[in-house]
Design a protein around this motif. Structure first.
Motif, short mmCIF file in Angstrom:
data_model
loop_
_atom_site.label_atom_id
_atom_site.label_comp_id
_atom_site.label_asym_id
_atom_site.label_seq_id
_atom_site.Cartn_x
_atom_site.Cartn_y
_atom_site.Cartn_z
N MET A 110 4.40 -9.67 0.15
CA MET A 110 3.43 -8.68 0.64
C MET A 110 4.09 -7.78 1.67
SD MET A 110 0.44 -7.49 0.87
CE MET A 110 -0.87 -6.90 1.92
N LEU A 111 4.08 -6.47 1.41
CA LEU A 111 4.72 -5.54 2.35
C LEU A 111 3.70 -4.88 3.28
CD1 LEU A 111 7.26 -3.76 -0.02
CD2 LEU A 111 7.60 -5.83 1.33
N GLY A 112 2.42 -5.01 2.96
CA GLY A 112 1.39 -4.45 3.85
C GLY A 112 1.19 -2.96 3.66
N ALA A 113 0.67 -2.32 4.72
CA ALA A 113 0.24 -0.92 4.65
C ALA A 113 1.41 0.05 4.80
CB ALA A 113 -0.79 -0.67 5.73
N ARG A 114 1.18 1.27 4.37
CA ARG A 114 2.06 2.44 4.63
C ARG A 114 3.53 2.19 4.32
NH1 ARG A 114 -0.58 5.06 9.93
NH2 ARG A 114 0.63 6.79 9.16
N VAL A 115 3.81 1.83 3.08
CA VAL A 115 5.21 1.56 2.73
C VAL A 115 5.85 2.84 2.17
CG1 VAL A 115 6.78 0.14 1.36
CG2 VAL A 115 4.63 -0.84 2.22
N PRO A 116 6.90 3.33 2.82
CA PRO A 116 7.53 4.57 2.32
C PRO A 116 8.12 4.36 0.92
CG PRO A 116 8.32 4.00 4.54
CD PRO A 116 7.53 2.83 4.03
N SER A 153 0.86 -1.19 0.00
CA SER A 153 0.00 0.00 0.00
C SER A 153 0.89 1.23 0.00
CB SER A 153 -0.89 0.03 1.25
OG SER A 153 -1.83 -0.99 1.19
N ALA A 154 0.35 2.31 -0.53
CA ALA A 154 1.15 3.53 -0.70
C ALA A 154 1.58 4.12 0.65
CB ALA A 154 0.33 4.56 -1.47
N GLU A 155 2.60 4.96 0.55
CA GLU A 155 3.12 5.63 1.74
C GLU A 155 1.98 6.29 2.52
OE1 GLU A 155 7.09 7.51 1.73
OE2 GLU A 155 5.96 9.37 1.73
N GLU A 156 1.95 6.07 3.82
CA GLU A 156 0.96 6.67 4.73
C GLU A 156 -0.47 6.20 4.47
OE1 GLU A 156 1.75 8.02 7.37
OE2 GLU A 156 3.85 8.31 6.91
N ASP A 157 -0.65 5.18 3.65
CA ASP A 157 -2.02 4.69 3.42
C ASP A 157 -2.22 3.39 4.20
OD1 ASP A 157 -4.55 3.91 2.41
OD2 ASP A 157 -4.16 5.05 0.58
N GLN A 158 -3.13 3.48 5.15
CA GLN A 158 -3.37 2.36 6.05
C GLN A 158 -4.27 1.29 5.43
OE1 GLN A 158 -4.40 4.26 9.74
NE2 GLN A 158 -4.68 2.30 10.75
N HIS A 159 -4.89 1.61 4.30
CA HIS A 159 -5.82 0.65 3.68
C HIS A 159 -5.02 -0.43 2.95
CE1 HIS A 159 -8.11 4.39 4.20
NE2 HIS A 159 -9.06 3.55 4.58
N SER A 160 -5.19 -1.66 3.40
CA SER A 160 -4.40 -2.74 2.79
C SER A 160 -5.25 -3.95 2.42
CB SER A 160 -3.31 -3.19 3.77
OG SER A 160 -3.89 -3.58 5.00
N LEU A 161 -6.54 -3.95 2.77
CA LEU A 161 -7.37 -5.14 2.50
C LEU A 161 -7.38 -5.53 1.02
CD1 LEU A 161 -10.27 -4.44 5.01
CD2 LEU A 161 -8.62 -6.33 5.11
N PRO A 162 -7.50 -4.57 0.09
CA PRO A 162 -7.48 -4.98 -1.32
C PRO A 162 -6.16 -5.63 -1.71
CG PRO A 162 -8.36 -2.76 -1.07
CD PRO A 162 -7.77 -3.14 0.25
N VAL A 163 -5.07 -5.27 -1.02
CA VAL A 163 -3.78 -5.87 -1.35
C VAL A 163 -3.73 -7.31 -0.82
CG1 VAL A 163 -1.32 -5.41 -1.53
CG2 VAL A 163 -2.85 -3.55 -0.94
N TYR A 164 -4.32 -7.52 0.37
CA TYR A 164 -4.41 -8.90 0.88
C TYR A 164 -5.29 -9.73 -0.04
CZ TYR A 164 -2.03 -7.69 5.20
OH TYR A 164 -1.09 -7.31 6.11
#
Ligand code: B12
Length: 308
Positions: free
Chosen positions: A228-234, A202-213
């Motif tokens: 899978m790197l999950g949410a808020r990846v700089p 998920s993009a930097e500072e974006d906590q939404h990750s369900l669609p990525v899962y």
């Protein structure tokens, strides 16, 4: 829907949350007198009464009334609708909701969404897990995500906006769903090469990750592994990782609106030449990134990755 309450004359702390006739009527668009008729004629009604004799519907009672209403809307006679609605205990209702082929029937989707919302409102995490895992097991994530799970998430978002769902409920549902998606992912054997070839974040500072899962899971269904790197990846970390591991493809999800951003542009231009960038989610709006491909739904994202 009006908040569940425990009336003065029904204030037993161990009692389940229940709703009055007016709230049920408002939520389902069925008049109070029709609700009473269904109770009298078909015993489709509330399980509980307050000490003062007022009718109180449990979440399951509401689901049963809702099934009755929907079957009537589809032309089923009242007696048949009542028989079907009556025959469902909570577990069977869950099975029916998750079991009808999604896409074939609005009933399956709407009943699933209603069951999820009901479980969020009464804070029943295990029922949420049961609903989510049932949908994934029966239909696979590629069908369950757009037809059942996404609509349930959108309804949760609406509930949060109109104040009928607390943010804690949203968190519980999100946690249970991401856990079930990950379990689903792990139930497939995947090609180990994918673990470095395909990176999901998920993009930097974006906590939404369900669609990525969901995407990780849908790829696993196709036998494709991913990292899978999950949410808020700089951005900087993403591009550092890419330079170290040379992935074939990076998928980045954004729910929150992205704006032109120097560190994002720098990260994109520093990606290894072979690394393709695929972007998904409403947050990308009209932002265009050099060389990046946009995908609009889960299935398109899976194809872009599998056919890379
Ligand atoms: C779950 C959720 C959360 C969870 C996230 C948990 C997690 N691990 O992901 C939590 C509680 C952490 C959360 C936090 C916040 N959230 Co939130 N959240 C949601 C919710 C309910 C579902 C999100 C979701 O997964 N949607 C996925 C699908 C269902 O929605 P979609 O992206 O619109 O799908 C479309 C396309 O993208 C495509 N699609 C669907 N799936 C897929 C999959 C792939 C791979 C692809 C390519 C496409 C695709 O199809 C859809 C139709 O076009 C939404 C409600 C909603 N309507 O989405 C709010 C929502 C996204 N959140 C919102 C907000 C405001 C926030 C917060 C800022 C709240 C706050 N004040 O703290 C924070 C964000 C903090 C941060 N820095 O990121 C707003 C966003 C508004 C906006 N556009 O800016 C929403 C829309 C709620 C609302 N109605 O206001 N949230």
């Amino acid at each position: 829907m009006a908040a569940a309450s425990s009336d003065d004359d029904s204030s037993d702390a161990s009692a389940p949350l229940t709703w009055g006739v007016g709230a049920v009527s408002q939520r389902l668009g069925v008049t109070s007198s029709t609700l009473r008729t269904w109770e009298r004629r078909y015993e489709i009604g509330p399980t509980f009464r307050t000490a003062g004799g007022h009718r109180r519907y449990s979440a399951h009672d509401i689901e049963r009334v809702d099934v009755m209403r929907r079957l009537l809307d589809r032309g089923v006679t009242a007696r048949e609708a009542a028989r079907s609605a009556h025959a469902l205990d909570p577990a069977e209702l869950t099975a029916l909701i998750a079991g009808e082929k999604p896409g074939d029937s609005d009933l399956a989707r709407e009943a699933f969404v209603a069951a999820v919302i009901g479980a969020v409102q009464v804070i029943d995490p295990d029922r949420l897990s049961g609903l989510f895992s049932g949908a994934l097991r029966r239909h696979g994530v590629l069908a369950a995500w757009p037809e059942l799970l996404s609509p349930a998430l959108v309804a949760i978002g609406e509930g949060w906006v109109n104040g009928t769902i607390d943010i804690v409920g949203e968190h519980i549902a999100s946690e249970r769903l991401s856990a079930e998606l990950r379990l689903h992912t792990r139930s497939f054997a995947v090609s180990p090469t994918g673990h470095t070839a395909v990176v999901l974040a998920s993009a930097e500072e974006d906590q939404h990750s369900l669609p990525v899962y969901a995407l990780e899971s849908a790829l696993a269904e196709q036998g494709v592994g991913s990292l899978m790197l999950g949410a808020r990846v700089p951005w900087e970390s993403l591009s550092n990782l890419a330079r170290r591991t040379n992935p074939e493809l990076i998928f980045v999800w954004a729910t929150l609106e992205r704006h032109f951003d120097g560190s994002l542009m720098k990260a994109v231009t520093e990606l290894p030449e072979q690394t393709r960038l695929v972007l998904g989610g409403p947050g990308w709006g009209s932002l265009s990134l050099p060389g990046a491909r946009r995908v609009g739904d889960l299935s398109e994202a899976v194809h872009a990755i599998v056919d890379r």
